[in-house]
Design an enzyme around this catalytic site. Structure first.
Site, PDB file in Angstrom:
ATOM      1  CG  ASP A 113      37.285  31.402  -9.808  1.00 43.68           C
ATOM      2  OD1 ASP A 113      36.609  32.394 -10.122  1.00 43.68           O
ATOM      3  OD2 ASP A 113      38.259  31.008 -10.474  1.00 43.68           O
ATOM      4  CG  ASP A 176      35.621  37.235 -14.032  1.00 47.05           C
ATOM      5  OD1 ASP A 176      36.133  38.291 -14.466  1.00 47.05           O
ATOM      6  OD2 ASP A 176      35.474  36.229 -14.739  1.00 47.05           O
TER       7      ASP A 176
END
Length: 403
Positions: A113, A176
């Site tokens: 992330d 993602d």
């Protein structure tokens, strides 16, 4: 959930009218910046208090620390607020909240992330200020993210730890992760190693080959044999089922492959961005905001996901500028504006219910968390989409700064 469905159905007539009207981007940006100012007043001054979500019926934000995967969205929103207004207050707050994330570029990587965290904060900060210190932090973060790349598989490892159903220690990649490739592409062109570009390109190509069903709907996750690189299976973690189309996962694919084409000029990415977009658009409900998963049998009594709509709206505004077919480009631009019209309606804007921008996002329904909630990443992509729309309405490039 039934009451939400009844409310949304009752407002369909209003949304239908809104979806045919041109969105006043300046008006909606003014709404966003007003909400930002309200949230700043509610945010504790101590370092590490970063807004993430507001549950239904509450006006209180859940705050998280810099290691949370959502930590970059609030500073990113502040940078976008500064871009929209030129406010020195927002400049200072954006700088302050970004500073809390600096350790991420220096610490051992905990997951994929870093792009969400660092590029949304420092990336926007560098774009708007040219601060060389910001650039150095982004380059460090890109090198850190690259340590998760497995050359035998050709993708970045998303979760370097045991996660349910992921068959650890095999290699897992989630859809993602497409968004985090932008930081690698950028870094490779701004002083970083060429290998960062190669890693991002490989990840996007391998994902394109393995992460999608025949109809171009995306799996949330794919497990690969970490030694041979062979695909073991596609599955979900946050969607309804392994075979279902999780709305936000599809939105990451739409946004991600649009960005990958912009960064590489590789034509198969542009073609693929259209394919993953078209299956999404074909299945949307009347108000252009998806249910959290397109295959949830509880529809129409299932929760919506405004965050997916915001991500797609922003992605489609860019895709419309890249597609050479004028009819299709117009289709994507119109779809994006319809999504923004719905999101800007009373059915979805938070207004005085809380100080977020939007209501009705769904985070992790299978885990029972952040269902029908105001979530910070929905707000991030909403204000990004509005800024993009305003630039296009002014005849500007999407790379241009707003004055």
């Amino acid at each position: 959930m039934k009451n939400l469905a009844i409310y949304l159905i009752a407002t369909l007539g209003l949304l239908g009218k809104a979806a045919t009207a041109q969105v006043d981007a300046s008006k909606e940006l003014a709404y966003c910046t007003a909400q930002i100012q309200k949230t700043l007043k509610l945010t504790p001054v101590q370092k590490g208090s970063i807004p993430r979500s507001v549950i239904p019926g509450s006006a209180d934000w859940k705050f998280v620390g810099y290691k949370d995967w959502c930590s970059g969205f609030w500073p990113g929103i502040l940078w976008y607020g500064y871009e929209a207004t030129g406010s020195k207050t927002l400049l200072n707050e954006a700088t302050r909240f970004s500073a809390a994330l600096q350790p991420l570029s220096e610490q051992h990587v905990i997951d994929h992330d870093l792009g969400f965290q660092i590029f949304n904060s420092y990336g926007n900060g560098y774009r708007l200020t040219g601060n060389s210190k910001f650039k150095a932090i982004i380059l460090k973060a890109a090198d850190t993210l690259a340590t998760l790349f497995n050359p035998k598989v050709g993708t970045i490892l998303s979760w370097p730890r045991a996660v349910p159903q992921m068959q650890w220690p095999q290699h897992n990649t989630i859809i993602d992760n497409m968004i985090n490739l932008e930081m690698l592409f950028w870094a490779s062109k701004n002083g970083g190693s060429r290998k960062l570009y190669d890693i991002a390109l490989s990840h996007a190509k391998v994902t394109m080959a393995n992460h999608f069903r025949p109809d171009y709907s995306a799996y949330h996750a794919v497990i690969y044999d970490k030694e041979t690189g062979k695909k073991i299976k596609g599955l979900t973690h946050q969607g309804y089922a392994d075979s279902s189309m999780w709305a936000r996962g599809q939105s990451w694919a739409i946004y991600g492959y649009t960005m990958c084409f912009r960064e590489t000029g590789y034509l198969p990415f542009l073609d693929f961005a259209q394919k993953v977009t078209d299956v999404y658009l074909d299945k949307l409900p009347a108000d252009q905001v998806p249910y959290w998963d397109f295959n949830d049998p509880a529809i129409p009594n299932a929760p919506k996901d405004a965050s997916a709509a915001a991500v797609v709206a922003s992605g489609l505004l860019e895709l419309a500028t890249l597609v050479k077919d004028k009819v299709k480009a117009q289709k994507y631009r119109k779809a994006a504006e319809q999504m923004l019209a719905s999101l800007s309606s009373p059915a979805y804007q938070s207004k005085d219910k809380n100080t977020a921008f939007l209501l009705h996002s769904t985070g992790h329904k299978p885990n029972g968390s952040e269902i029908d909630t105001s979530i910070i990443y929905a707000d991030y992509y909403y204000i990004e989409a509005l800024l993009r729309l305003k630039k296009l309405q002014m005849g500007m490039s999407l790379k241009s700064k707003l004055k």
